[in-house]
Write an enzyme that holds these catalytic residues in place. Structure first.
Site, short mmCIF file in Angstrom:
data_model
loop_
_atom_site.label_atom_id
_atom_site.label_comp_id
_atom_site.label_asym_id
_atom_site.label_seq_id
_atom_site.Cartn_x
_atom_site.Cartn_y
_atom_site.Cartn_z
N CYS A 1 0.85 -1.27 0.05
CA CYS A 1 0.05 0.13 -0.03
C CYS A 1 0.78 1.24 0.07
O CYS A 1 0.43 2.21 -0.62
CB CYS A 1 -0.97 -0.06 1.27
SG CYS A 1 -0.09 -0.23 2.80
N HIS B 1 -1.72 0.95 7.61
CA HIS B 1 -1.98 0.95 6.03
C HIS B 1 -1.83 2.28 5.56
O HIS B 1 -2.07 3.38 6.11
CB HIS B 1 -3.41 0.58 5.76
CG HIS B 1 -3.96 0.78 4.60
ND1 HIS B 1 -3.67 0.07 3.55
CD2 HIS B 1 -5.09 1.48 3.94
CE1 HIS B 1 -4.12 0.30 2.28
NE2 HIS B 1 -5.28 1.19 2.57
#
Length: 1254
Positions: free
Chosen positions: A141, A465
């Site tokens: 990510c 994330h």
């Protein structure tokens, strides 16, 4: 319409997109209002005559789809946290462009991982028509977020498109793969595209995709890699031109004002979220920038030596910006260490830090700070100042405009003003005039920056994330790029990227998950440099060609996938003629091919091209270990796989024909019996079709096995054998049954008399053979070197001569040319019809050894030699087999008396059982150094008899090898010698392993080597068998001899001790005069240990001691002391003698942990009880009741070393690494954590080289 006064309502703005001035009206929404009513009210309010569509921007709810519902049922939120809604009005007869409202959303909101992301709908995607997401490979990510930011940066994208690849290996070129990715993002019709080609150009493999990294670290590493790749091209200075700024690192004397400086470059500015040691964060990015350039005063002992003053003087040391880059990157340093914690774990700072949409950096340039007050006063006269205006004379260093009320940090309390403050980004046109007034107070100059990217981290310091909020410069809108998802955002999202929130106590920084901005990117406002991204029609020629090539490649890939849709995978089994094992492979077959075409593919998969010819192979239907039927090779594969999913690659003997396996037939095991020698060959296999007569079977067997008038006996499971006497009778069998056997011979009796079958010689042979099974036995290497290391004697070949009598003459064989495929099965021979298969009968030149079997015992075939070396029949490359001696197998009572369960000779007469062993050989086995034998054995034989009779096959006496049974997932030792082989079945496999078999009164110990100077390196040495009647001294003598022989460990007898090992811990010491059988043993594991002093007596206990050096923060090696009285006073006296420390200065601590009691050196001095009060060490809580307890001691006069902050940080990191504290984390279970490695991009795509690492 009148609404109940107690019903909750929420205000909403109405935007009519058809109006040029985007008229904004207000309306109140009630939960129970019907959607149809709201549409009518909006049409009346706007005085519209044409149908309209209403969209609630929050959640992207198209209200026209829910006309029969209430607003609440349609999904409109009436939560207290929602202050307003926005209703977008579009006319059905007007085709509008993607929305570009005067009050666009400020920023994006939390991503899906935090459960606060804006919901994606058809309406949202309709407003995001040209954006493509990136597939997350596993934990990439951070990479996806940075790539989207670079793609949405027009200047970077255009410069990359203008670069042209001229190398030979595009797969390894990072700029080229970046070009391809950007083209996919710009032109692909997919919702998301892959990044694997780019990461492969980085030199990454699958493992790197599963590693988390920092996005700022990736940005730096990627820019370094691109700079290396852009060398000697027009883009050589691309990174520097766009991202590089300059600053001065200076020192200025405060007396003479002389300044010395050094110019440095930077690509990002790291801004601490909090001042060092503080719990209060900076309120804004501007405040953090001011702190960044705030000079440090060098005074006192830290004074600066000024060469001009020729003395030490007070001075200022700091940084000055001399040039800001065109694209400015601000890194908010939210990850830090908890310096107050002993473990020094990482924490994340979730404090609120506000950042503006337009950032004025002119005040940070020294040559722009001298703006005259008169100029500012003139400007102020044109605009009334308000409450947010600054009263400063123009210095932006003190500018707090538009900061609103107090902005609290995470540590200061709850962020109550988030919903009401006007701080931060406000991209609405309503506030443009107010913002313009505030900007008049700022220093004007070239360094005005516009925010266009916010890279956000959601999670904690241990993981999380990344995703990005990016502004489209052309559309003036913000979008959320979250891996595969690209969505628009709402007005409220801006506050959630600042950070902050309710105070959550000590653990909030270390373990709580939070979402906030981590890296910001600004673009300089410069009309000459600001540009838009190249459109497809503006692409350079080489990019046009690349795009064309990509589309052609995609078309090829599409066709390939279509072909895959026209294919399937089938399971094919094959008994490999070289490896002599059943193999299974998945074979890809295409529906437009025939079964014959698939044979070639299967032959290639099993690597049989050089072993078996194509015409000698075919595929037959196969299921549950048996053949179902043969198939026509010209049948289309689509038709075949519709009925069958598994196949057998059958291999026949060259020059012969395949059998016709009809669907209703059955496979029967076939045994050929030679009455003259009572020899039984097989099992072979014979297929019998439904409706076949005995005559049909006789003809087939006569041809196959060269028999004149074969007599056939059929057997089914445990039913008595049935002689097939009537040649015209039809064979009876049950389809799908696998338990059929047929016995074939040239005659019923040797004298060809007319005795009925029940009284015939054939019946007699079959009666004894009915209990015979065929098994495989895998054997170990027994070369002299291996046996010598393990101290295992080799088998004397003369040991079994008393059981073998040599017969005279050669045997004439009439079966030398007869071959047949063995019965298919999971472990049976399935390669069929091989001229030298293991199931072939012996050639005419085979010599025979016939046992003198008493009575009706079966004579057994054997080779003329007892040596395994003399029993090769043909070249190993022929897949040949060996015959080992076959015996009139009787239990050798005189050699088995040590087994109490073996009946004595007086209990019953010796019983003879059939056994025949053949050593299988192939080129593969010779290369792989494996040995395997096929054994025909009577399953009434005991395991002890079986072991004795395979001695010549193994090559060592039966006392020195073990038998293991194999199961699908594991194997078990079979040790009860009186067990019969009846539990085995055909084709089972046994494994022989070398090792001393335990007799009665024997035990086997696992022996380890204990070295106190290296307590962590405990090595397993070997397994050793000792008798319970042996003394420890006798066992120690044998073990030491073996340790020297196998591992070159030479310890003198008097300097060695044996001690018990329990769960890796050295415990009870075994004294030389003790007997092994008298020792209390839970597990049979021992340490051998070198000792330097005398051994303890039987009344003493031995404990480990280790000195702690506070001044060095280190421990000595382990030592041992013997205690007679087991008191604290005695322990301190023994340690005092050992360490030469006076007793009054000696402090002792009991370490309550398992040996070697390893712990952080930062914990030892203060966390152990150095002055326990228990005098008797055997009392609670010390409880010293056996050898091996551990005590630390120290000299109280020695002072603890004081560490600087840097030394402490380094030591914490070192100890954590040494102890592996970051290898495991506890949530609900303790589980392995992946160690984080440094991020690298390999310019030569080779992880083995470090020269070109970026």
């Amino acid at each position: 319409m009148v609404w109940p006064p107690n019903e909750p309502s929420i205000a909403a703005t109405i935007e009519d997109r058809a109006c040029k001035n985007h008229t904004v009206r207000f309306i109140s929404l009630y939960p129970n209002t019907s959607v149809d009513t709201l549409i009518k009210e909006v049409e009346e309010l706007l005085e519209l005559t044409t149908p309209v569509t209403l969209t609630i921007e929050r959640g992207g709810i198209l209200l026209n789809d829910f006309t029969n519902m209430t607003l609440k049922d349609a999904g409109v939120s009436f939560d207290e946290s929602v202050s307003t809604h926005r209703i977008i009005v579009e006319h059905a007869n007007v085709i509008s462009n993607p929305p570009n409202p005067p009050n666009p959303p400020r920023m994006a909101i939390m991503p899906p991982p935090a459960n606060t992301a804006p919901s994606t709908s058809v309406q949202e995607w309709s407003s995001v028509p040209n954006y493509v997401g990136l597939v997350n490979q596993a934990m990439t990510c951070y990479l996806n977020s940075l790539l989207q930011v670079l793609y949405m940066t027009p200047e970077f994208r255009n410069a990359l498109y203008n670069w042209e690849f001229d190398g030979n290996n595009p797969n390894n070129s990072i700029p080229f793969q970046l070009q391809r990715l950007f083209l996919n993002l710009q032109t692909s019709s997919k919702s998301s595209v892959e990044t694997t080609s780019l990461t492969q150009s980085f030199g990454w493999n699958v493992q790197q995709a599963w590693e988390q990294h920092d996005i700022q670290e990736l940005c730096r590493v990627m820019f370094d890699a691109l700079e290396q790749k852009f060398k000697d091209t027009k883009q050589a200075n691309l990174i520097n031109d766009l991202y590089e700024g300059k600053m001065l690192d200076y020192v200025m004397c405060l007396e003479c004002r002389t300044e010395k400086s050094r110019e440095d470059t930077f690509q990002d500015i790291p801004l601490p979220v909090r001042p060092f040691g503080s719990t209060v964060a900076y309120n804004s990015v501007e405040e953090a920038l001011r702190a960044f350039v705030q000079p440090e005063t060098l005074d006192g002992n830290n004074q600066y030596f000024c060469e001009k003053c020729n003395k030490k003087c007070d001075a200022h040391k700091g940084l000055k910006f001399t040039k800001f880059p065109y694209l400015l990157t601000l890194h908010l340093k939210r990850f830090d260490f908890d310096y107050n914690s002993v473990s020094g774990h990482r924490i994340k700072l979730n404090d609120k830090v506000v950042f503006p949409e337009t950032l004025n950096l002119n005040s940070f340039m020294s040559d722009l700070r001298t703006v005259s007050e008169e100029t500012i006063e003139e400007r102020e006269s044109a605009v009334k100042s308000d409450d947010c205006s600054t009263t400063d004379s123009g210095s932006a260093l003190d500018d707090e405009s538009c900061q609103g009320t107090d902005v609290s940090s995470t540590t200061n309390g709850q962020d109550d003003n988030c919903a009401d403050d006007d701080e931060g980004i406000d991209v609405s046109s309503e506030n443009q005039q107010e913002n313009e007034k505030n900007r008049l107070h700022e220093i004007q100059g070239p360094y005005m920056y516009e925010l266009f990217s916010i890279m956000i981290h959601s999670g904690s310091a241990s993981g999380g994330h990344y995703y990005a909020y990016i502004k489209d410069f052309d559309k003036k809108q913000w979008f959320c790029f979250n891996d595969q998802s690209v969505t628009s955002v709402t007005n409220e999202d801006i506050h959630k990227t600042y950070g902050g929130g309710p105070q959550r106590g000590y653990y909030s920084g270390a373990y709580s998950s939070s979402t906030n901005a981590y890296m910001l990117m600004y673009r300089q406002i410069d009309k000459e440099r600001n540009c838009s991204a190249l459109q497809v029609e503006e692409f350079p020629p080489h990019i046009e060609q690349l795009l064309k090539d990509m589309r052609e490649s995609e078309e090829t890939e599409r066709k390939k996938k279509e072909e895959e849709n026209d294919s399937t995978v089938v399971k094919v089994h094959c008994y490999h003629p070289e490896k002599l094992v059943m193999e299974t492979k998945n074979v890809l077959v295409f529906f437009d091919t025939t079964l014959g075409d698939t044979v070639e593919e299967a032959r290639y998969n099993f690597k049989l091209q050089d072993i078996v010819k194509s015409e000698d192979c075919r595929l037959v239907a196969y299921s549950s270990g048996s053949i179902e039927c043969s198939l026509n090779s010209s049948t289309p594969i689509a038709e075949v796989v519709a009925n069958y999913t598994e196949f057998l690659l059958e291999i026949k003997n060259p020059g012969t024909e395949f059998d016709d396996y009809q669907p209703d037939g059955v496979m029967m095991k076939t045994y050929i019996i030679t009455l003259e020698t009572e020899e039984v060959d097989g099992p072979f296999t014979t297929w019998v079709n439904h409706g076949d007569t005995v005559r049909d079977l006789q003809k087939a067997l006569a041809i196959r096995y060269n028999l004149e008038a074969p007599h056939i006996v059929q057997e089914t499971y445990s039913n008595p054998p049935r002689y097939l006497e009537d040649p015209n009778s039809t064979l009876k069998f049950a389809t799908k049954c696998t338990g059929y056997k047929i016995y074939v011979s040239n005659a019923l009796n040797l004298d060809y008399s007319d005795k009925p079958f029940a009284q015939s010689k054939l019946a007699s042979v079959i009666d004894r053979f009915v209990h015979v099974i065929s098994i495989k036995v895998s054997m170990p290497e027994t070369d002299s070197n291996t046996l010598d290391i393990l101290s295992i004697p080799s088998l004397d070949a003369n040991q079994c001569l008393d059981r073998i009598e040599i017969g005279a003459g050669d045997r004439e064989s009439n079966q030398s040319s007869l071959r047949v495929s063995p019965l298919p099965g999971p472990n049976s021979e399935l390669f069929g019809d091989q001229s030298n298969s293991e199931d072939s009968s012996l050639s005419d030149s085979d010599r025979t050894l016939v046992g003198d079997a008493p009575g009706d015992n079966i004579g057994l075939l054997s080779s003329s030699s007892n040596s395994p070396a003399d029993q090769h029949m043909a070249s190993p490359t022929e897949g040949q087999e060996e015959d080992f001696p076959e015996y009139n197998c009787q239990m050798p009572q005189e050699e088995m008396n040590w087994d109490d369960e073996t009946p004595s000779p007086t209990d019953r007469p010796p019983i003879s059982y059939y056994m025949k062993a053949q050593l299988l050989e192939s080129a593969y086995m010779i290369q792989d150094k494996t040995r395997c034998a096929k054994v025909l054995v009577d399953k009434r034989m005991t395991l002890g008899m079986f072991k004795k009779n395979i001695e010549p096959l193994v090559g060592v006496p039966m006392e020195y090898f073990k038998i293991y049974r194999t199961y699908p997932t594991q194997e078990y030792e079979w040790s009860t010698l009186t067990d019969k082989l009846g539990s085995l079945k055909d084709d089972d496999r046994l494994i022989v392993k070398l090792g001393r078999v335990l007799k009665e009164n024997e035990v086997a110990f696992k022996v380890y080597h204990l070295q106190l100077e290296h307590p962590d390196s405990v090595n397993f040495l070997f397994e050793w068998v000792v008798s319970n009647d042996q003394t420890v001294a006798a066992a120690k003598k044998e073990i030491l001899l073996q340790a020297k022989k196998q591992h070159m460990i030479d310890i003198p007898f008097n300097s060695c001790r044996l001690r018990k090992r329990y769960h890796d811990v050295p415990v009870r010491i075994l004294l030389d005069d003790e007997k092994i059988g008298d020792l209390p043993m839970v597990n049979y594991e021992l340490y051998i240990q070198r000792i330097n002093g005398p051994e303890r007596t039987s009344s003493q206990l031995s404990v480990f001691v280790r000195q702690w050096f506070p001044s060095k923060l280190s421990l000595s090696t382990f030592q041992e002391v013997n205690l007679e009285l087991k008191t604290k006073e005695e322990l301190k006296a023994r340690i005092s003698e050992l360490a030469d420390i006076p007793v009054e200065f000696l402090e002792v601590a009991h370490v309550m942990a398992s040996f070697p009691c390893d712990r952080s050196v930062l914990e030892i001095h203060n966390q152990l009880n150095w002055n326990f009060v228990e005098e008797n060490l055997t009392n609670y809580p010390i409880n010293v009741y056996h050898d091996g307890f551990v005590f630390y001691y120290r000299d109280s006069r020695e002072q603890l070393k004081e560490l600087t902050r840097e030394e402490r940080i380094d030591l914490i990191a070192f100890e954590n690494t040494r102890l592996g504290k970051y290898d495991k984390s506890s949530v609900k279970h303790r589980r392995e954590r992946r160690q984080e490695r440094g991020l690298k991009i390999y310019l030569d795509t080779s992880p083995k080289k470090d020269d070109d690492l970026c």
